[in-house]
Scaffold this active site. Sequence first.
Site, PDB file in Angstrom:
ATOM      1  N   LYS A 125       0.801  -1.222   0.000  1.00  0.00           N
ATOM      2  CA  LYS A 125       0.000   0.000   0.000  1.00  0.00           C
ATOM      3  C   LYS A 125       0.838   1.279   0.000  1.00  0.00           C
ATOM      4  O   LYS A 125       0.452   2.270  -0.613  1.00  0.00           O
ATOM      5  CB  LYS A 125      -1.005   0.013   1.148  1.00  0.00           C
ATOM      6  CG  LYS A 125      -0.476  -0.213   2.539  1.00  0.00           C
ATOM      7  CD  LYS A 125      -1.625  -0.249   3.549  1.00  0.00           C
ATOM      8  CE  LYS A 125      -1.111  -0.539   4.959  1.00  0.00           C
ATOM      9  NZ  LYS A 125      -0.730  -1.960   5.101  1.00  0.00           N
ATOM     10  N   THR A 126       1.996   1.266   0.657  1.00  0.00           N
ATOM     11  CA  THR A 126       2.844   2.460   0.645  1.00  0.00           C
ATOM     12  C   THR A 126       3.364   2.739  -0.764  1.00  0.00           C
ATOM     13  O   THR A 126       3.326   3.880  -1.242  1.00  0.00           O
ATOM     14  CB  THR A 126       4.021   2.284   1.622  1.00  0.00           C
ATOM     15  OG1 THR A 126       3.514   2.106   2.943  1.00  0.00           O
ATOM     16  CG2 THR A 126       4.942   3.495   1.595  1.00  0.00           C
ATOM     17  N   GLU A 169      -2.738   6.422   2.456  1.00  0.00           N
ATOM     18  CA  GLU A 169      -2.543   5.019   2.809  1.00  0.00           C
ATOM     19  C   GLU A 169      -3.409   4.754   4.035  1.00  0.00           C
ATOM     20  O   GLU A 169      -3.222   5.379   5.085  1.00  0.00           O
ATOM     21  CB  GLU A 169      -1.075   4.736   3.121  1.00  0.00           C
ATOM     22  CG  GLU A 169      -0.835   3.317   3.598  1.00  0.00           C
ATOM     23  CD  GLU A 169       0.604   3.038   3.964  1.00  0.00           C
ATOM     24  OE1 GLU A 169       0.834   2.169   4.829  1.00  0.00           O
ATOM     25  OE2 GLU A 169       1.505   3.684   3.387  1.00  0.00           O
TER      26      GLU A 169
END
Length: 468
Positions: A125-126, A169
Site C-alpha cells: 500500500k505504501t 494510505e
Amino acid sequence: MIRPDLSLPIPETIEAAHFIGIGGSGMSGLAGMFLDRGIRVSGSDRADSAALQALAARGARVHVGHDAAHLQDADTVIHTGAIWPENPEFVTAKERGLPVIHRSQALYWLIGRRPLVSVAGAHGKTTSTGMIVTALRALGADPSFVNGGVIADLGVSGGTGADDLFVIEADESDGTFLLYDTAVALITNIDPDHLDHWGSREAFDAAFASFANKAREAVVLSSDDEGARRILPHLTHPRVMTFGKAEDADVRVHGIRTDGPVSFELTHAGQTVSAALAIPGEHNAVNAAGAVAVLLTLGHAFSDAVKAVEAFAGTVRRFELHGIVRGVRVYDDYAHHPTEVAAALAAARTVVGDGRIIALHQPHTYSRTQHMAAEFAEVLESHADHTVVLDVYGAREDPIPGVTGELVSSRFTDAERVHFEPDWAAAAAYTASIARDGDYIITLGCGNVYLIIPDVLAALGQQGAPAE
C-alpha cells in the site's frame, strides 16, 4: 499499544496540536500538513531524526523524549497506536480533559469533505499510494496526500495540494481504514495479518468487504490475491475494477521482464501499452497495474495513466540503496511479513547478477514471530543465500517468554545458511565478514533495523574481502 477509540468526538476546530510520536513517517507528514493549515504544532518522539529536524525548521516545537511539560498550550493531542498507556503526555492530556485523538481521526478531520482515494492492503500500500500521488502530479494534478513512507522524488510522506482530491494510505491493522468517507478504494491484497486485533481471518476479510462496499465511487481490487478473491462474492458495490496477472483482469499486467528495473505491458479494454519502472520487482509491476486502475476511475486516459506511473522513483525504506563498499551494495527494506520478505528478496535476485543475497532480518513483534517463525525461515532460506537474524523488535508488545530471533533461525533446514546474533555490533561485523564483491546485503524489518546500516558499512570498510 493504545487501541484507537473511534467513538471519541473529534474537535470542530484545532488551533494548537501536539503529536505524541511526531517523528514517524506517517505522523511527520500529518504534522506537516497541520503546519500548512496554519495550526501551531508541537510534538515529541523517543529519538531525534531528520523528520523532527525538518518539522522544527518549519516552526514546529519538537522534543526528544516524552514529558508532560511538552503539552504547554496544546488544545488537542494526537497519538499513534504504538505508544504505551503510561506515556506521561498521554496521561496528562487525559487528566486535563484535552481532546486526545488517534492519528486516523486527525487525518479524518484534515480531509474534511474532499474526495478521497484510500489505499489498503496487507502489503504494497505504501508503494501503491506513492505511485498514485506521483502519477497524478505527472498528469498535472496536485492532490493532498498522506503516505506511510517518504516518496523518494518528493522527499516527504505527506503534502498539501491545491486540488480537492486527497490520497491516503489507509491502515487496516487497527480498523481505522473504516473511519474514512472513501470515494475510490484500492485493495492491494488481503493476506491475513494483524489477527491480534481482528481475532480471525473471517473478521479480517469482513472488514475489507465493508471497506470496499462503503466506497462512494469505485473499488479497485486485485484479481490475483487469494484473499481478494475470497471477499469478491461479498461485494455489493456497482463499480468494481480488477487488476493483476489474471487473464480476466480489467487492467492486466503481462510480459513482465525482471532483468533489472521491471518492465511489462498493461492491457485494458483491448488497448496495450508498454511500461518500465525505475525500481525492480515483479510485485511492483502488479502495484503499477493497481495504480493505473485507480487513475482510470478518476477519469484519466489509459495510455496517459500508464506513462504517468512510470514517473515513480520509489519510496524510502523500500529496497533503498544506502551505500557501496568494496563492491558490496547495502540496501534497506521495510518488509516485515513473509510475503513482503519474499517479494523484496525476489526483486533483489533479479538485479544481483552473479552476486549473493545476504539478508539481515529483524523480526517484528513477539506475536508475529511466535506465529510465523517457520514461514519466515522458509522464505529467507528459499530466497537469500545467507541470513543473519537479529533479536525481535517488540514495538508495542511486551516480551513473550521464549520468543527471540532464534525462533526463526532454528527453523532453517540448513544451519550453515543462518546465523542468530542479538548483539548488533557483532551482527554488523559478522555480516561484513562473509560479504564479497558483487553481493547485496539487505536489512529487512519495519522496526529500527536500518540503524545498523552505518555499522555494516563501516565494518565492510575495515575488513578485507573474504577468501573465496
